[in-house]
Design a protein around this motif. Structure first.
Motif, PDB file in Angstrom:
ATOM      1  N   UNK A 175       5.651  20.744   6.992  1.00  0.00           N
ATOM      2  CA  UNK A 175       6.267  19.465   7.360  1.00  0.00           C
ATOM      3  C   UNK A 175       5.156  18.422   7.330  1.00  0.00           C
ATOM      4  N   UNK A 176       5.246  17.479   6.406  1.00  0.00           N
ATOM      5  CA  UNK A 176       4.159  16.493   6.288  1.00  0.00           C
ATOM      6  C   UNK A 176       4.720  15.086   6.379  1.00  0.00           C
ATOM      7  N   UNK A 177       3.945  14.174   6.961  1.00  0.00           N
ATOM      8  CA  UNK A 177       4.470  12.834   7.242  1.00  0.00           C
ATOM      9  C   UNK A 177       4.463  11.908   6.029  1.00  0.00           C
ATOM     10  N   UNK A 178       5.367  10.959   6.089  1.00  0.00           N
ATOM     11  CA  UNK A 178       5.338   9.849   5.133  1.00  0.00           C
ATOM     12  C   UNK A 178       4.617   8.716   5.840  1.00  0.00           C
ATOM     13  N   UNK A 179       3.514   8.269   5.217  1.00  0.00           N
ATOM     14  CA  UNK A 179       2.699   7.242   5.868  1.00  0.00           C
ATOM     15  C   UNK A 179       2.647   5.977   5.015  1.00  0.00           C
ATOM     16  N   UNK A 180       2.334   4.875   5.668  1.00  0.00           N
ATOM     17  CA  UNK A 180       2.180   3.609   4.945  1.00  0.00           C
ATOM     18  C   UNK A 180       0.704   3.361   4.719  1.00  0.00           C
ATOM     19  N   UNK A 181       0.341   3.097   3.467  1.00  0.00           N
ATOM     20  CA  UNK A 181      -1.058   2.795   3.169  1.00  0.00           C
ATOM     21  C   UNK A 181      -1.102   1.943   1.919  1.00  0.00           C
ATOM     22  N   UNK A 182      -1.983   0.974   1.933  1.00  0.00           N
ATOM     23  CA  UNK A 182      -2.059   0.033   0.813  1.00  0.00           C
ATOM     24  C   UNK A 182      -2.489   0.710  -0.478  1.00  0.00           C
ATOM     25  N   UNK A 183      -3.059   1.882  -0.373  1.00  0.00           N
ATOM     26  CA  UNK A 183      -3.494   2.578  -1.579  1.00  0.00           C
ATOM     27  C   UNK A 183      -2.316   2.841  -2.514  1.00  0.00           C
ATOM     28  N   UNK A 184      -1.133   3.104  -1.931  1.00  0.00           N
ATOM     29  CA  UNK A 184       0.046   3.374  -2.761  1.00  0.00           C
ATOM     30  C   UNK A 184       0.435   2.094  -3.496  1.00  0.00           C
ATOM     31  N   UNK A 185       0.576   2.219  -4.788  1.00  0.00           N
ATOM     32  CA  UNK A 185       0.871   1.048  -5.623  1.00  0.00           C
ATOM     33  C   UNK A 185       2.353   1.076  -5.993  1.00  0.00           C
ATOM     34  N   UNK A 186       3.128   0.089  -5.512  1.00  0.00           N
ATOM     35  CA  UNK A 186       4.573   0.074  -5.778  1.00  0.00           C
ATOM     36  C   UNK A 186       4.896   0.052  -7.270  1.00  0.00           C
ATOM     37  N   UNK A 187       3.948  -0.449  -8.061  1.00  0.00           N
ATOM     38  CA  UNK A 187       4.190  -0.560  -9.507  1.00  0.00           C
ATOM     39  C   UNK A 187       4.016   0.778 -10.218  1.00  0.00           C
ATOM     40  N   UNK A 188       3.273   1.680  -9.586  1.00  0.00           N
ATOM     41  CA  UNK A 188       2.964   2.940 -10.241  1.00  0.00           C
ATOM     42  C   UNK A 188       4.044   3.974  -9.973  1.00  0.00           C
ATOM     43  N   UNK A 189       4.554   4.575 -11.014  1.00  0.00           N
ATOM     44  CA  UNK A 189       5.532   5.648 -10.859  1.00  0.00           C
ATOM     45  C   UNK A 189       6.642   5.239  -9.908  1.00  0.00           C
ATOM     46  N   UNK A 190       6.883   6.087  -8.942  1.00  0.00           N
ATOM     47  CA  UNK A 190       7.958   5.800  -8.000  1.00  0.00           C
ATOM     48  C   UNK A 190       7.476   4.930  -6.851  1.00  0.00           C
ATOM     49  N   UNK A 191       6.184   4.719  -6.786  1.00  0.00           N
ATOM     50  CA  UNK A 191       5.637   3.948  -5.675  1.00  0.00           C
ATOM     51  C   UNK A 191       5.227   4.829  -4.509  1.00  0.00           C
ATOM     52  N   UNK A 192       5.570   6.107  -4.578  1.00  0.00           N
ATOM     53  CA  UNK A 192       5.156   7.039  -3.528  1.00  0.00           C
ATOM     54  C   UNK A 192       4.124   7.987  -4.120  1.00  0.00           C
ATOM     55  N   UNK A 193       3.105   8.305  -3.328  1.00  0.00           N
ATOM     56  CA  UNK A 193       2.043   9.143  -3.853  1.00  0.00           C
ATOM     57  C   UNK A 193       1.744  10.277  -2.877  1.00  0.00           C
ATOM     58  N   UNK A 194       1.626  11.493  -3.427  1.00  0.00           N
ATOM     59  CA  UNK A 194       1.295  12.639  -2.602  1.00  0.00           C
ATOM     60  C   UNK A 194      -0.177  12.543  -2.209  1.00  0.00           C
ATOM     61  N   UNK A 195      -0.497  13.003  -1.021  1.00  0.00           N
ATOM     62  CA  UNK A 195      -1.863  12.879  -0.533  1.00  0.00           C
ATOM     63  C   UNK A 195      -2.444  14.269  -0.262  1.00  0.00           C
TER      64      UNK A 195
END
Length: 887
Positions: free
Chosen positions: A253-273
RNA sequence: GGGUGUAUAGCUCAGUUGGUUAGAGCGUUGCCUUGACAUGGCAGAGGUCACAAGUUCGAAUCUUGUUACACCCACCA
């Protein structure tokens, strides 16, 4: 007596041994206060001489020989580098042939083996440098693992540690899964590869049927995911921040976090960490408080922190299985083709894995500050200067330098661990134990850190460790700061920058060298980089065998124009071999004519203008070479220096002077003969001296073989210094006139197809008294070189003559019926047309008021002179044409 | 994505602060077994200095832009 031809193969080795035996290379041989010092870029002890070494060392040797002859106390400090990974690899490969690994031997035995290898077959490159003629002080040869240098390494490490500039830290580092060691950023090569972008759907916890899509180029790392990041302003995911996904295949179970590193323009805008296996993710994880789960072992195989099905799998095998398994779950959203860069180990060639480990780091950012300032203040300058910016860019953005390596071959880190993990950093084991005793209040068992230092750590100390530091030796006092560092650009970061940091820090803020000369890369004849894989590597030793070391050296130095790569051309090497032959034959000619410097001969007080002229030309050549080499202004112009001595030797001395000298040699004026013999011998000696730094072998051989008695070898003779009066302008003008006349006659003859052997008469009209005098005095020479049988001055011109104008005088060659009238008319017409075109340009320029008003007076006057000269010439040419037309 | 460099003769390259009729080596053409050298000598041909605009009395050289090539640096999933 000189042999009929020069065979470098037979003399080079002999001469090199002689220099070694006479200690010609030794520093301190000359007691001059004025020191000149170069430290060699230490080649790897495993290395073989390649073209880059040949260029690098040729340039160093030129400067070293030049300054040695100029009377400085020269030290060219040689040595080799222990080359951690490269050397360990060589010996491991040998063991592998016997079916042994280094672990079978154990650390101590393995290191012994390496030393054995080093003694037996290491450093063969040193012998190859001998072949090139490198005049290093070999008695001072050092090795980065020498006791002395190792002592310097320990001292530096300990001091920097005490100053807080070296520290231990657990960080993500570039891990080489083949060599099982961390490597620095510089040792990582980014390569572009065609791959894929995999899009996975991660199910949202508690929201049946809702997914968040993440994209990755490295599916295998998903097993180590500890979060999914979205941009804080991304409307699509705002409601998901703070919720969790259930990581497929793992069930975590892993959290969804907000971070500026994720680029909304890239792919789906969500990035695995994956904090443990990606530098960016590591930072994101730190900011957002994610777990760090390392899923790989030192081989980059999956470890026991992943589901059982994947344990022990190699990372790329795991990638395939994971994609298949995700697909089977119906969670493989899509696969796209994708090109991206992948990090490779520069020596291992395998993909680098970011891995969380304990390592030692140097605080490069702090050490870089003085190193940047030194260049800003001009205390160290780069030649060519464009490299200054490269240096600044890197130094100003420098990252911590990972200096520990998980190898066995190298300087072992002087750090000892106490039973509770306390670290004692000391120069010796005794001191470490003493420190531990003081700390714990009793004797305890310590374990030394298993790691060794980055090879470049010891190289960084090279300019002072080789001079004896930390001991305050006389050599250190005299030869630090060294003068110029000569190296290739690819090593600016690895080595130059680090020598700057260490030199300034440990040598009282004095940079290790005042100049860094960056030379070019040697490419193949098509301009491609030489590489083993391309099979286009040219072995310098093969060229030396074929053409001699001098020819290769001269090719390299004459090609070393600043800021431009060298394209290897065997044809040009051959051309410089021909130059050695030319020089050899010129010397033979002198020998045959019994040239020797007579007792009491003063080269600056000769009578014959030919001799006065050539002495002046020697002085000009010396000045050109010296000014090109000297570092005072914009020196290090090796190509200019080489070309100056080449052109003088061939085009002035051989083509003109020796031809002119044949007159007195074959005549019966004993005084003239004697003077010319002395002058020839003297000029030849000067050539040998000036050429010696570039072509040490052939010059030394001639120096020792031609008749003149010598006090010492050429290598230790004095570089010439000439008086101001060496150049006699009157003699220079006279010879210039003479050459122009001869060349003019030859050109007309050749163009008009007068048989080369035919002797023809000359009529010289309208010349000045000075010119007439010159013609009379040099008639023997002129008639010989231009193949003339007689001369008449201010005589009537026969109808059929070839005519041209030289320095305002009409030169006619009467051929009577033998000449082709139409051809001569055409030739003169063409000449006149060309001249008129030239004059039109000049007239236009001088007719321009703005030009006359704004150009410097000297330039305007120069144009006027050209015009009036051209006017005289035109008038005479027209007269000639008219005479021709009357026929 | 950022940065740097290069573009001049068929080929490889020089050309220092703007003032030459733009140079060298190799290759090429013609002539020459001339008493040092044929691994040589003499003479010649060959270039609108990548392109465009600009600054200047004057540009291969300085400025801007374009094109081509090369290299370095960078964490974009």
């Amino acid at each position: 007596m000189l042999d009929k031809s020069y065979r470098p193969q037979e003399v080079e080795e002999k001469l090199y041994s002689r220099w070694m035996e006479s200690k010609a290379f030794a520093c301190g041989r000359n007691e001059s206060e004025d020191a000149f010092t170069i430290v060699i870029p230490p080649p790897n002890v495993t290395g073989n001489l390649h073209m880059g070494h040949a260029l690098n060392n040729t340039l160093q040797d030129i400067l070293v020989r030049f300054e040695r002859m100029r009377g400085k106390d020269v030290l060219w400090q040689p040595g080799t580098d222990h080359a951690g990974i490269a050397t360990q690899m060589v010996v491991e490969r040998q063991l592998a042939e016997q079916g042994i690994t280094r672990h079978d031997l154990g650390r101590e035995k393995f290191i012994e083996k390496i030393w054995e290898w080093k003694e037996k077959s290491g450093g063969s490159i040193i012998g190859q440098l001998h072949r090139l003629g490198a005049s290093c002080d070999w008695e001072r040869e050092r090795f980065t693992m020498d006791e002395g240098l190792s002592k310097a390494v320990r001292k530096v490490f300990v001091q920097l540690h005490k100053e807080g500039l070296i520290y231990r830290d657990k960080r993500l580092v570039n891990w080489d899964p083949k060599f099982h060691t961390a490597i620095s950023d510089l040792e990582v090569e980014q390569k572009e590869v065609n791959s894929h972008m995999w899009h996975f759907d991660y199910p949202i916890e508690g929201e049946e049927g809702r997914f968040i899509t993440v994209a990755t180029t490295r599916p295998e790392t998903m097993l180590g995911d500890t979060g999914v990041a979205v941009h804080p302003d991304d409307e699509r995911y705002k409601d998901l921040v703070g919720k969790f996904v259930i990581l497929p295949l793992v069930g975590r179970r892993i959290p969804i976090v907000a971070d500026e590193y994720a680029d909304p323009e890239q792919g789906s805008g969500a990035v695995k960490i994956t904090p443990a296996h990606d530098f960016n993710d590591f930072e994101v994880g730190k900011r957002t408080g994610l777990d760090v789960i390392n899923i790989m072992d030192i081989n980059a195989c999956l470890n026991d922190d992943v589901p059982e099905a994947y344990r022990g799998m190699e990372r790329f095998e795991a990638r395939k299985k994971i994609v298949a398994d995700i697909d089977a779950l119906g969670l493989l959203n899509k696969i796209e083709d994708h090109t991206h860069t992948v990090p490779y180990g520069d020596r291992s060639g395998v993909v680098i894995e970011p891995l969380l480990t304990d390592q030692w780091f140097a605080d490069a950012a702090t050490l870089a500050q003085p190193a940047i300032r030194a260049v800003e203040k001009g205390n160290t300058k780069f030649v060519p200067s464009k490299w200054t910016n490269t240096y600044y860019d890197w130094m100003r953005n420098i990252q911590p330098w990972c200096i520990s390596r998980q190898l066995w071959w190298g300087h072992r880190i002087p750090a000892w661990f106490g039973p509770d993990g306390m670290i004692f950093v000391e120069e010796t084991e005794e001191q470490a134990y003493a420190a531990a005793k003081a700390h714990y209040g009793k004797d305890v068992e310590l374990n030394q850190d298993e790691d060794v230092l980055d090879t470049w750590f010891s190289s960084a100390l090279w300019p002072f460790s080789t001079l004896g530091w930390p001991d305050q030796t006389p050599e250190l006092a005299k030869h630090y700061q060294t003068d110029v560092l000569i190296t290739a650009f690819d090593i600016i970061f690895f080595w130059v920058a680090r020598m700057m940091m260490m030199g300034l820090h440990f040598m009282d803020d004095e940079p290790p060298f005042h100049t860094v000369y960056i030379h070019a890369l040697v490419r193949d004849e098509h301009g491609a980089k030489m590489s083993k894989s391309k099979g286009n590597v040219v072995d310098p030793l093969v060229l030396i065998d074929e053409y001699g070391a001098d020819a290769l050296r001269f090719f390299l130095s004459s090609s070393a124009a600043q800021g431009r790569d060298v394209r290897l051309s065997e044809q040009r090497v051959e051309g410089y071999r021909n130059f050695t032959t030319k020089l050899w034959n010129a010397a033979r000619f002198c020998e045959m004519n019994e040239c020797a410097i007579a007792d009491g001969f003063d080269p600056f007080a000769t009578k014959d203008p030919v001799n006065r002229w050539i002495v002046g030309e020697v002085a000009k050549c010396e000045a050109a070479v010296r000014e090109a080499l000297e570092g005072q202004r914009d020196g290090y112009r090796f190509n200019d220096a080489s070309n100056a001595v080449y052109a003088f030797t061939w085009n002035v001395f051989c083509d003109w002077y020796l031809e002119l000298a044949k007159i007195p040699f074959q005549g019966d004026d004993e005084a003239a003969k004697l003077e010319t013999r002395s002058t020839s011998a003297w000029v030849l000696d000067q050539i040998l001296k000036i050429l010696h730094p570039f072509m040490p072998f052939v010059t030394e051989e001639l120096w020792g073989t031609i008749g003149t008695k010598r006090d010492a070898d050429l290598i230790v003779s004095d570089w010439p210094v000439y008086p101001e009066t060496a150049v006699d302008q009157g003699a220079a003008d006279e010879l210039d006139w003479l050459q122009g006349l001869v060349t003019g006659i030859r050109a007309v003859r050749s163009e008009m197809n007068v048989p080369a052997g035919a002797k023809i008469p000359l009529i010289f009209n309208g010349g000045t008294d000075v010119q007439k005098d010159r013609l009379a005095r040099h008639w023997d020479v002129i008639s010989r070189l231009a193949r003339l049988e007689s001369n008449a001055i201010d005589a009537d011109l026969p109808k059929g003559s070839l005519q041209f104008v030289h320095d305002g005088a009409t030169v006619a060659l009467p051929l009577a019926g033998a000449m082709d009238l139409d051809a001569e008319k055409a030739r003169l017409g063409k000449e006149i047309g060309k001249l008129e075109g030239y004059m039109t340009g000049l007239n236009k320029k001088l007719g321009n008021e703005k030009f006359v008003a704004s150009a410097p007076e000297a330039v305007v006057q120069g144009e006027r002179d050209k015009l009036s000269e051209a006017e005289v010439k035109l008038a005479k040419l027209k007269e000639a044409a008219e005479r021709l037309a009357e026929l």
